[in-house]
Design a protein around this motif. Structure first.
Motif, PDB file in Angstrom:
ATOM      1  N   ASN A   1     -12.047  28.524  47.889  1.00 23.20           N
ATOM      2  CA  ASN A   1     -11.615  27.626  48.955  1.00 23.20           C
ATOM      3  C   ASN A   1     -10.115  27.355  48.916  1.00 23.20           C
ATOM      4  O   ASN A   1      -9.575  26.802  49.862  1.00 23.20           O
ATOM      5  N   LEU A   2      -9.455  27.723  47.829  1.00 23.71           N
ATOM      6  CA  LEU A   2      -8.003  27.491  47.723  1.00 23.71           C
ATOM      7  C   LEU A   2      -7.288  28.688  48.346  1.00 23.71           C
ATOM      8  O   LEU A   2      -6.699  29.524  47.658  1.00 23.71           O
ATOM      9  N   THR A   3      -7.329  28.756  49.655  1.00 26.93           N
ATOM     10  CA  THR A   3      -6.961  30.006  50.335  1.00 26.93           C
ATOM     11  C   THR A   3      -5.470  30.318  50.305  1.00 26.93           C
ATOM     12  O   THR A   3      -5.076  31.421  50.650  1.00 26.93           O
TER      13      THR A   3
ATOM     14  N   ASN B   1      -8.148  29.051  27.249  1.00 23.62           N
ATOM     15  CA  ASN B   1      -9.042  27.905  27.360  1.00 23.62           C
ATOM     16  C   ASN B   1     -10.443  28.384  26.994  1.00 23.62           C
ATOM     17  O   ASN B   1     -10.584  29.476  26.423  1.00 23.62           O
ATOM     18  N   SER B   2     -11.465  27.623  27.307  1.00 24.96           N
ATOM     19  CA  SER B   2     -12.848  28.054  27.012  1.00 24.96           C
ATOM     20  C   SER B   2     -13.683  28.008  28.278  1.00 24.96           C
ATOM     21  O   SER B   2     -14.725  27.356  28.329  1.00 24.96           O
ATOM     22  N   LEU B   3     -13.212  28.701  29.296  1.00 28.98           N
ATOM     23  CA  LEU B   3     -13.894  28.669  30.591  1.00 28.98           C
ATOM     24  C   LEU B   3     -14.857  29.836  30.753  1.00 28.98           C
ATOM     25  O   LEU B   3     -14.627  30.921  30.220  1.00 28.98           O
ATOM     26  N   THR B   4     -15.919  29.584  31.497  1.00 27.44           N
ATOM     27  CA  THR B   4     -16.856  30.635  31.843  1.00 27.44           C
ATOM     28  C   THR B   4     -17.336  30.391  33.281  1.00 27.44           C
ATOM     29  O   THR B   4     -16.715  29.594  33.994  1.00 27.44           O
ATOM     30  N   THR B   5     -18.357  31.079  33.720  1.00 22.66           N
ATOM     31  CA  THR B   5     -18.915  30.858  35.058  1.00 22.66           C
ATOM     32  C   THR B   5     -20.426  30.680  34.903  1.00 22.66           C
ATOM     33  O   THR B   5     -20.954  30.935  33.822  1.00 22.66           O
ATOM     34  N   PRO B   6     -21.137  30.283  35.954  1.00 19.81           N
ATOM     35  CA  PRO B   6     -22.598  30.142  35.819  1.00 19.81           C
ATOM     36  C   PRO B   6     -23.276  31.435  35.360  1.00 19.81           C
ATOM     37  O   PRO B   6     -24.252  31.386  34.621  1.00 19.81           O
ATOM     38  N   THR B   7     -22.773  32.617  35.760  1.00 20.84           N
ATOM     39  CA  THR B   7     -23.379  33.876  35.320  1.00 20.84           C
ATOM     40  C   THR B   7     -22.786  34.359  34.002  1.00 20.84           C
ATOM     41  O   THR B   7     -23.335  35.256  33.373  1.00 20.84           O
ATOM     42  N   GLY B   8     -21.643  33.817  33.604  1.00 21.53           N
ATOM     43  CA  GLY B   8     -20.940  34.299  32.421  1.00 21.53           C
ATOM     44  C   GLY B   8     -19.890  35.337  32.761  1.00 21.53           C
ATOM     45  O   GLY B   8     -18.942  35.538  32.010  1.00 21.53           O
ATOM     46  N   ASP B   9     -20.060  36.017  33.891  1.00 19.12           N
ATOM     47  CA  ASP B   9     -19.074  37.027  34.299  1.00 19.12           C
ATOM     48  C   ASP B   9     -17.866  36.367  34.949  1.00 19.12           C
ATOM     49  O   ASP B   9     -17.907  35.193  35.313  1.00 19.12           O
ATOM     50  N   LEU B  10     -16.795  37.128  35.114  1.00 20.66           N
ATOM     51  CA  LEU B  10     -15.631  36.631  35.843  1.00 20.66           C
ATOM     52  C   LEU B  10     -16.060  36.181  37.244  1.00 20.66           C
ATOM     53  O   LEU B  10     -17.027  36.721  37.794  1.00 20.66           O
ATOM     54  N   PRO B  11     -15.365  35.198  37.827  1.00 27.40           N
ATOM     55  CA  PRO B  11     -15.813  34.663  39.126  1.00 27.40           C
ATOM     56  C   PRO B  11     -15.749  35.705  40.238  1.00 27.40           C
ATOM     57  O   PRO B  11     -14.754  36.401  40.397  1.00 27.40           O
ATOM     58  N   LEU B  12     -16.826  35.764  40.986  1.00 26.29           N
ATOM     59  CA  LEU B  12     -16.948  36.732  42.081  1.00 26.29           C
ATOM     60  C   LEU B  12     -16.783  35.988  43.400  1.00 26.29           C
ATOM     61  O   LEU B  12     -17.639  35.191  43.781  1.00 26.29           O
ATOM     62  N   LEU B  13     -15.674  36.226  44.079  1.00 23.94           N
ATOM     63  CA  LEU B  13     -15.373  35.478  45.299  1.00 23.94           C
ATOM     64  C   LEU B  13     -16.171  36.031  46.477  1.00 23.94           C
ATOM     65  O   LEU B  13     -16.349  37.243  46.594  1.00 23.94           O
ATOM     66  N   SER B  14     -16.596  35.137  47.370  1.00 28.77           N
ATOM     67  CA  SER B  14     -17.341  35.632  48.540  1.00 28.77           C
ATOM     68  C   SER B  14     -16.385  36.086  49.640  1.00 28.77           C
ATOM     69  O   SER B  14     -16.738  36.921  50.458  1.00 28.77           O
ATOM     70  N   SER B  15     -15.166  35.522  49.656  1.00 31.04           N
ATOM     71  CA  SER B  15     -14.159  36.112  50.546  1.00 31.04           C
ATOM     72  C   SER B  15     -12.840  36.158  49.786  1.00 31.04           C
ATOM     73  O   SER B  15     -12.566  35.296  48.940  1.00 31.04           O
ATOM     74  N   PRO B  16     -12.017  37.169  50.052  1.00 28.37           N
ATOM     75  CA  PRO B  16     -10.828  37.404  49.220  1.00 28.37           C
ATOM     76  C   PRO B  16      -9.770  36.298  49.327  1.00 28.37           C
ATOM     77  O   PRO B  16      -9.620  35.672  50.374  1.00 28.37           O
TER      78      PRO B  16
ATOM     79  N   PHE C   1     -15.333  42.138  41.784  1.00 27.02           N
ATOM     80  CA  PHE C   1     -14.375  41.145  41.286  1.00 27.02           C
ATOM     81  C   PHE C   1     -12.963  41.419  41.792  1.00 27.02           C
ATOM     82  O   PHE C   1     -12.296  40.541  42.338  1.00 27.02           O
ATOM     83  N   PHE C   2     -12.492  42.654  41.648  1.00 24.43           N
ATOM     84  CA  PHE C   2     -11.102  42.966  42.001  1.00 24.43           C
ATOM     85  C   PHE C   2     -10.863  42.901  43.511  1.00 24.43           C
ATOM     86  O   PHE C   2      -9.762  42.607  43.960  1.00 24.43           O
ATOM     87  N   ALA C   3     -11.909  43.159  44.301  1.00 29.05           N
ATOM     88  CA  ALA C   3     -11.773  43.104  45.755  1.00 29.05           C
ATOM     89  C   ALA C   3     -11.469  41.683  46.228  1.00 29.05           C
ATOM     90  O   ALA C   3     -11.063  41.484  47.370  1.00 29.05           O
ATOM     91  N   GLY C   4     -11.633  40.698  45.367  1.00 31.27           N
ATOM     92  CA  GLY C   4     -11.310  39.317  45.716  1.00 31.27           C
ATOM     93  C   GLY C   4      -9.822  39.039  45.774  1.00 31.27           C
ATOM     94  O   GLY C   4      -9.416  37.952  46.190  1.00 31.27           O
ATOM     95  N   PHE C   5      -8.986  40.023  45.360  1.00 29.69           N
ATOM     96  CA  PHE C   5      -7.547  39.790  45.268  1.00 29.69           C
ATOM     97  C   PHE C   5      -6.767  40.984  45.835  1.00 29.69           C
ATOM     98  O   PHE C   5      -6.127  41.731  45.092  1.00 29.69           O
ATOM     99  N   PRO C   6      -6.820  41.158  47.159  1.00 33.04           N
ATOM    100  CA  PRO C   6      -6.254  42.386  47.739  1.00 33.04           C
ATOM    101  C   PRO C   6      -4.740  42.537  47.567  1.00 33.04           C
ATOM    102  O   PRO C   6      -4.239  43.650  47.643  1.00 33.04           O
TER     103      PRO C   6
END
Ligand code: NAG
Ligand code: NAG
Ligand code: NAG
Ligand code: NAG
Length: 310
Positions: free
Chosen positions: A92-94, A104-119, A140-145
């Motif tokens: 949402n921080l477009t 830091n000690s961050l993770t995500t609900p799945t454990g994988d790197l965050p997968l954005l629904s729109s880039p 994952f990488f497609a989230g950051f064109p």
């Protein structure tokens, strides 16, 4: 400050904080930042949301906004953050251009790197080194064109580099040391068609297998290459093998590190590498008499056949 200068600064999106403070954060950005603060435990170390719920009023350490109240950068390295990074908050921080959550000690609900629904179209630099992410999800990488710098080093992963990395055509620096990459050598990083701006490639301490093809990085802008310490997961020794000849066409190289790999054969011809300053290839199986310019710091320790003709 003269009004004209303020206008110019506003136009460029670089306002001094005492002026920027006048513009409250965009409502969507503020909601996303509050959710992010809540889930990553950012309140106590960085005071996010403690004095104010407006991330753009200057009380949120490490957060920068532009003149119209959009969050443009987050710098929260070594902040003692522990918790969950939700892709939906981040997405949402477009207007986000820089994100540094390293050490830091961050993770995500799945454990994988965050997968954005729109880039995130504006993101140029992403630093997630040394956190608790366990893998790189497809997409994952497609989230950051428009990403230029990515650093994923030192996460407790077992991973691959997903093919959508090929969409990141503005990459200048890709760093993924020590994340147990179990892949064949990613030759595509050497393509000047796919990655015309790439200057830095660091993939040390992984389990990359195979050989580096002869044309890798030919005429590329790569200045810094580190592919050292590729470990074979099944037997002692290295999983990265073959000859080092590819180096000869990498004319921009300044520093190359290929220590403790399984390279064999003659030392490469470095006569065209006029900017070379460091050539480090200790612990391989190279042979031949070194011929380096005096300006190059050379390490060839642990290559028993170096010094005599092949
Ligand atoms: C992010 O945006 C979506 C869609 O606009 C919205 O439904 C959601 O509530 C937002 N999340 C946060 C934390 O603001
Ligand atoms: C903060 O996190 C808790 C769970 O840790 C959740 O129940 C709550 O809804 C969150 N609040 C906001 C504002 O996101
Ligand atoms: C990662 O960070 C932890 C502390 O946050 C530190 O102990 C560890 O040495 C770091 N690892 C690397 C490889 O830098
Ligand atoms: C590198 O590019 C040159 C053309 O500029 C070509 O002659 C040479 O064969 C290439 N080297 C390799 C190993 O592909």
């Amino acid at each position: 400050m003269p009004a004209l200068l303020i206008l110019v600064l506003m136009f460029l999106g670089h306002l001094p904080t005492w002026i920027a403070a006048a513009t409250p954060a965009n409502r969507g950005d503020a909601a996303a930042m509050l959710a992010l603060a809540n889930s990553t435990g950012t309140a106590s170390p960085l005071g996010w949301g403690v004095k104010s719920s407006d991330p753009c009023d200057g009380t949120w350490a490490g957060v920068t906004c532009n003149a119209v109240g959009r969050v443009t950068s987050i710098h929260a390295s070594h902040a003692g953050l522990a918790g969950v990074l939700h892709a939906s908050d981040l997405g949402n921080l477009t207007f986000l251009a820089e994100l540094d959550l390293s050490f830091n000690s961050l993770t995500t609900p799945t454990g994988d790197l965050p997968l954005l629904s729109s880039p995130l179209q504006h993101l140029r630099s992403l630093d997630l080194r040394n956190n608790s992410f366990y893998g790189i999800p497809e997409g994952f990488f497609a989230g950051f064109p428009n990403i230029e710098t990515i650093a994923l080093d030192d996460n407790p992963m077992i991973s691959q580099i997903r093919p959508d990395v090929l969409t990141c055509s503005r990459l200048r620096s890709f760093s993924a040391n020590n994340i147990r990459l179990l892949i064949r050598f990613p030759y595509y990083f050497g393509s000047t068609l796919v990655f015309p701006a790439l200057e830095r490639l660091s993939l040390a301490g992984n389990e990359i297998t195979g050989t580096v093809p002869p044309g890798f990085g030919n005429h590329s802008k790569i200045k810094y290459l580190d592919i050292s310490r590729q470990k074979d997961s099944l037997e002692p020794g290295s999983s990265l093998m073959g000859r080092m000849d590819f180096i000869s066409g990498m004319e921009s190289l300044v520093e190359v590190r290929m220590d403790h790999d399984g390279f064999v054969g003659p030392l490469p011809d470095t006569s065209k590498l006029v900017n070379l300053r460091v050539f480090s290839a200790a612990g391989n199986k190279l042979c031949g008499v070194p011929k380096f310019a005096g300006s190059v710091a050379v390490n060839l320790d642990g290559n028993p056949d170096v010094g005599s003709p092949c």
